[in-house]
Design an enzyme around this catalytic site. Sequence first.
Site, PDB file in Angstrom:
ATOM      1  N   HIS A 193      33.924  40.983  58.488  1.00  0.00           N
ATOM      2  CA  HIS A 193      32.794  40.145  58.102  1.00  0.00           C
ATOM      3  C   HIS A 193      31.488  40.651  58.696  1.00  0.00           C
ATOM      4  O   HIS A 193      30.499  40.791  58.002  1.00  0.00           O
ATOM      5  CB  HIS A 193      33.046  38.698  58.528  1.00  0.00           C
ATOM      6  CG  HIS A 193      32.105  37.743  57.872  1.00  0.00           C
ATOM      7  ND1 HIS A 193      30.814  37.552  58.314  1.00  0.00           N
ATOM      8  CD2 HIS A 193      32.250  36.966  56.777  1.00  0.00           C
ATOM      9  CE1 HIS A 193      30.212  36.680  57.514  1.00  0.00           C
ATOM     10  NE2 HIS A 193      31.057  36.311  56.578  1.00  0.00           N
ATOM     11  N   GLU A 199      28.427  42.054  56.560  1.00  0.00           N
ATOM     12  CA  GLU A 199      27.167  41.422  56.985  1.00  0.00           C
ATOM     13  C   GLU A 199      26.667  41.889  58.345  1.00  0.00           C
ATOM     14  O   GLU A 199      25.910  41.185  58.996  1.00  0.00           O
ATOM     15  CB  GLU A 199      27.345  39.888  57.026  1.00  0.00           C
ATOM     16  CG  GLU A 199      27.390  39.262  55.655  1.00  0.00           C
ATOM     17  CD  GLU A 199      27.607  37.746  55.707  1.00  0.00           C
ATOM     18  OE1 GLU A 199      27.370  37.141  56.761  1.00  0.00           O
ATOM     19  OE2 GLU A 199      28.020  37.198  54.679  1.00  0.00           O
ATOM     20  N   HIS A 209      34.570  37.205  49.951  1.00  0.00           N
ATOM     21  CA  HIS A 209      34.178  38.515  50.483  1.00  0.00           C
ATOM     22  C   HIS A 209      35.133  39.610  50.011  1.00  0.00           C
ATOM     23  O   HIS A 209      34.700  40.718  49.690  1.00  0.00           O
ATOM     24  CB  HIS A 209      34.129  38.486  52.009  1.00  0.00           C
ATOM     25  CG  HIS A 209      32.943  37.735  52.556  1.00  0.00           C
ATOM     26  ND1 HIS A 209      31.653  38.015  52.162  1.00  0.00           N
ATOM     27  CD2 HIS A 209      32.853  36.726  53.441  1.00  0.00           C
ATOM     28  CE1 HIS A 209      30.817  37.200  52.787  1.00  0.00           C
ATOM     29  NE2 HIS A 209      31.530  36.403  53.569  1.00  0.00           N
ATOM     30  N   HIS A 219      32.206  29.999  69.180  1.00  0.00           N
ATOM     31  CA  HIS A 219      31.441  29.319  70.230  1.00  0.00           C
ATOM     32  C   HIS A 219      31.102  27.879  69.841  1.00  0.00           C
ATOM     33  O   HIS A 219      31.054  27.000  70.697  1.00  0.00           O
ATOM     34  CB  HIS A 219      30.195  30.131  70.588  1.00  0.00           C
ATOM     35  CG  HIS A 219      30.536  31.314  71.450  1.00  0.00           C
ATOM     36  ND1 HIS A 219      30.751  31.202  72.803  1.00  0.00           N
ATOM     37  CD2 HIS A 219      30.775  32.599  71.140  1.00  0.00           C
ATOM     38  CE1 HIS A 219      31.090  32.382  73.300  1.00  0.00           C
ATOM     39  NE2 HIS A 219      31.108  33.251  72.302  1.00  0.00           N
TER      40      HIS A 219
HETATM   41 CO    CO Z   1      30.596  35.154  54.907  1.00  0.00          CO
END
Ligand code: CO
Length: 305
Positions: free
Chosen positions: A181, A211, A243, A125
């Site tokens: 993620h 997350e 990650h 966005h």
């Molecule tokens: Co991250």
Amino acid sequence: MLLKSLVLQLGGACLLALSLAAASAPAVAAETKAGAARTAALLVTFGSSHAGAAAGLAQVEADLKAARPELSVRWAYTSEKVRARLAKQGQKVLSPAEALAALRAEGFKRVAVQSLHVIAGAEFHELAAETRAFAAANPGLRVALGRPLIGDNDDLLALTGALLAEAGPPRPGLALVWVGHGSHHPAGLTYPALAWALARAQPNAFLGTVEGKPDFDDVMAGIQAAGLKEARLMPLLTVIGEHSKEDIAGDAADSWKSRLTAAGIAVTPALRAISEIKAVRDIWLGHLGLALKDLEGKPAKAKKH
Ligand code: CO
């Protein structure tokens, strides 16, 4: 016709109307240079400064150049932190706004911006807002924005098929675990949707996020309820970075690998970025194709949105 790529009509300014008005703008003639008639594709990703992250991204570019040799291809990274880190290493990577300005300076008239994000979350966005602002300020440049990987339900199912094909034939006792993620953005709902699509297609397939939701405990509960003793851990991430190497497959006690192992599950990490999977790249490039189609279409009349 429902445009699958977002022609920057997301709120307020309608780009198509802007580009129509631009035909008579005096600035346009001054900027006409070699290449003015050409169209560019701007590939945009979060970015990573990890060695090896570039492999999948290079494959995206190679596929695109093979399919559309007439296009000029450029890159931009949305993460300021990553760009700063790379700059320190002597590698200059542009932000989306900088890359659009550079394309304008080069005399391009059409740019298809393709998000290589996974979901239409905060990063996407922000990219849409940045692109829209640029288009409003630069009416001589026609810009369309391609959706991220999972833009709608068809994408969700196509991605599910691509991931399961990549994982190979199912084996009894083996859990296929993808880790994405996650996001606190409303579009974070895409992850539970993908978890559903995977489980619907393959009962031993799970999706968690580092997350967001579903989280580690959700996946663990599913694996235990199914009585599975083995797990293959796969990132659902555009590139392999921190990650993957730490949160998912790291040796620290709080990594997914360590926590599953501690629960008696034999874990095999398979750290391949999704950008390295051809069928996944095809989804992104399909979205870019739709954005390019929008650019080729006749400018529509100004419309209120
Ligand atoms: Co991250």
